[in-house]
Design a protein around this motif. Sequence first.
Motif, PDB file in Angstrom:
ATOM      1  N   LEU A 152       0.822  -1.217   0.000  1.00  0.00           N
ATOM      2  CA  LEU A 152       0.000   0.000   0.000  1.00  0.00           C
ATOM      3  C   LEU A 152       0.859   1.272   0.000  1.00  0.00           C
ATOM      4  O   LEU A 152       1.996   1.253   0.485  1.00  0.00           O
ATOM      5  CB  LEU A 152      -0.873   0.012   1.258  1.00  0.00           C
ATOM      6  CG  LEU A 152      -2.050  -0.955   1.260  1.00  0.00           C
ATOM      7  CD1 LEU A 152      -2.445  -1.322   2.680  1.00  0.00           C
ATOM      8  CD2 LEU A 152      -3.234  -0.352   0.522  1.00  0.00           C
TER       9      LEU A 152
ATOM     10  N   CYS B 299      -1.125  -4.624   5.055  1.00  0.00           N
ATOM     11  CA  CYS B 299      -2.355  -5.419   5.089  1.00  0.00           C
ATOM     12  C   CYS B 299      -2.027  -6.902   5.307  1.00  0.00           C
ATOM     13  O   CYS B 299      -2.907  -7.737   5.384  1.00  0.00           O
ATOM     14  CB  CYS B 299      -3.150  -5.215   3.796  1.00  0.00           C
ATOM     15  SG  CYS B 299      -4.902  -5.619   3.939  1.00  0.00           S
TER      16      CYS B 299
ATOM     17  N   HIS C 146      -0.207  -8.887   3.197  1.00  0.00           N
ATOM     18  CA  HIS C 146      -0.106  -9.697   1.979  1.00  0.00           C
ATOM     19  C   HIS C 146       1.282 -10.358   1.861  1.00  0.00           C
ATOM     20  O   HIS C 146       1.407 -11.405   1.217  1.00  0.00           O
ATOM     21  CB  HIS C 146      -0.426  -8.858   0.737  1.00  0.00           C
ATOM     22  CG  HIS C 146      -1.824  -8.285   0.754  1.00  0.00           C
ATOM     23  ND1 HIS C 146      -2.362  -7.586  -0.292  1.00  0.00           N
ATOM     24  CD2 HIS C 146      -2.801  -8.325   1.693  1.00  0.00           C
ATOM     25  CE1 HIS C 146      -3.601  -7.200   0.011  1.00  0.00           C
ATOM     26  NE2 HIS C 146      -3.889  -7.627   1.218  1.00  0.00           N
TER      27      HIS C 146
ATOM     28  N   GLU D  31      -4.569  -6.683  -5.267  1.00  0.00           N
ATOM     29  CA  GLU D  31      -5.832  -6.814  -4.521  1.00  0.00           C
ATOM     30  C   GLU D  31      -6.286  -5.459  -4.021  1.00  0.00           C
ATOM     31  O   GLU D  31      -7.463  -5.140  -4.019  1.00  0.00           O
ATOM     32  CB  GLU D  31      -5.655  -7.782  -3.340  1.00  0.00           C
ATOM     33  CG  GLU D  31      -6.986  -8.202  -2.690  1.00  0.00           C
ATOM     34  CD  GLU D  31      -7.614  -7.126  -1.820  1.00  0.00           C
ATOM     35  OE1 GLU D  31      -8.857  -6.993  -1.826  1.00  0.00           O
ATOM     36  OE2 GLU D  31      -6.884  -6.387  -1.137  1.00  0.00           O
ATOM     37  N   GLU D  32      -5.321  -4.626  -3.603  1.00  0.00           N
ATOM     38  CA  GLU D  32      -5.672  -3.347  -2.979  1.00  0.00           C
ATOM     39  C   GLU D  32      -6.234  -2.344  -3.982  1.00  0.00           C
ATOM     40  O   GLU D  32      -7.113  -1.572  -3.660  1.00  0.00           O
ATOM     41  CB  GLU D  32      -4.430  -2.733  -2.309  1.00  0.00           C
ATOM     42  CG  GLU D  32      -3.852  -3.565  -1.168  1.00  0.00           C
ATOM     43  CD  GLU D  32      -4.694  -3.522   0.099  1.00  0.00           C
ATOM     44  OE1 GLU D  32      -5.750  -2.848   0.111  1.00  0.00           O
ATOM     45  OE2 GLU D  32      -4.292  -4.176   1.070  1.00  0.00           O
TER      46      GLU D  32
ATOM     47  N   HIS E 146      -3.671  -1.205   7.331  1.00  0.00           N
ATOM     48  CA  HIS E 146      -3.686   0.040   6.547  1.00  0.00           C
ATOM     49  C   HIS E 146      -3.186   1.231   7.374  1.00  0.00           C
ATOM     50  O   HIS E 146      -3.604   2.359   7.141  1.00  0.00           O
ATOM     51  CB  HIS E 146      -5.071   0.342   5.953  1.00  0.00           C
ATOM     52  CG  HIS E 146      -5.459  -0.621   4.844  1.00  0.00           C
ATOM     53  ND1 HIS E 146      -6.249  -0.255   3.775  1.00  0.00           N
ATOM     54  CD2 HIS E 146      -5.159  -1.924   4.650  1.00  0.00           C
ATOM     55  CE1 HIS E 146      -6.404  -1.296   2.976  1.00  0.00           C
ATOM     56  NE2 HIS E 146      -5.755  -2.334   3.488  1.00  0.00           N
TER      57      HIS E 146
HETATM   58 ZN   LIG Z   1      -5.879  -4.142   2.495  1.00  0.00          ZN
END
Ligand SMILES: [Zn+2]
Length: 394
Positions: A79, A100, A102, A133-134, A357
């Motif tokens: 992110l 997150c 991942h 995905e984000e 996040h």
């Molecule tokens: Zn996320």
Amino acid sequence: MPVVDRQLLDWMRTIRRTLHQHPELSYQEYKTSAYVQEKLTELGVGYRNGWGGTGVIATIGRNVVFQGHVGLRADMDALPIQDTKSVAYASKTPGVMHACGHDGHVAMLLGAAALLEKMKLAGRVSLIFQPAEEHGNGAEKIIAEGALRDGIGAVFAGHIDTHYPTGMMTVDHGIICSSSDPFSLKLEGKSGHAARPHEARDTIVAGAFLVTALQTLISRETDPNQSAVLTIGRFHAGYAHNIIAEDGCIDGTIRTNDPAVRRRILDGLQRICDGIALQFAVKVTVQYHDCLPVVVNSVSAADVARRAAQLILGNGKVISQGRPSLGGEDFAFYQQVVDGCLVRFGAGGSVENGPAHSGGFDFDEDVLAVGATWLASVAMLWLREHEEHASHGR
Ligand SMILES: [Zn+2]
Ligand SMILES: [Zn+2]
């Protein structure tokens, strides 16, 4: 059932920490993808790369005679957040961070690959290392490219969740994550002098009516027993106090847990925009970005997921998450094609961390053992039951 030993846990921890130090944003997971491929080669597992640009799909059990084929998915992206942790494995890329979990998902799925490689399987297992995905709906993209075409009958995945302690999992059937529909409204009017509005078309007045009218989609058109929210997060228009604004932009998002409610709100959004456009003689264009459907775990996939979790953790450790989360997950796209179940891996442990996040996010790495064991177990269980079912039918 497969077991993660000390050596495998250390291997996964190293992978997780390497990825944590080198996070990459959605669709830019180039080094991550190369690293995943390097680890798969180390394990002797064959794969195909290039899915959605950076995705990798590895398949174990290519030579088995049975036809069952199950998918396990991990997302790989990070992110745009500054890592604020002081640990040695903190992000080395300014402004980018695995906030997150991942990085943990990738390490777990590689751990599951190591376990499954040594097992006798009743079918094939595809390990899906998915990009974006984000941001950008990587799942939708790789499915469109044919990721599920090779006879995959079900897909399973788990998400790290620090709200629960390590050694617990949540498994539910039905809706567990909300739909998310970010939208932009473009308003086009006609500029003019503030003193002569009749010569112009004012987008600010039209936009102000629009912001208020859109709230009636929730308050007047949605069953009060359903949960839904429409938020306008940005309204930009105008230049100066004495100029009538020619154009404007309104950004917002719609979240709900019910597909019928979602459809109704989306239809209503268009209708209200058309109505306001007509009323004020301006142009209003609706644009959607990265929309996500709800995550719906099927009863049968959740049943296998729950039994696999109970086998490895024991009965009292597998719980329900309760009400659906208002977060979105692009795992929903797999479930539009095949059976699937997304679970949560408790990873609270003793780590002092910030929420997902946020710049302080971290998780208890012992969850890597739970994740790898569950992923391998759920695949084995699904294949075995699928094969038994198929042989009874013959
Ligand atoms: Zn996320
Ligand atoms: Zn996530």
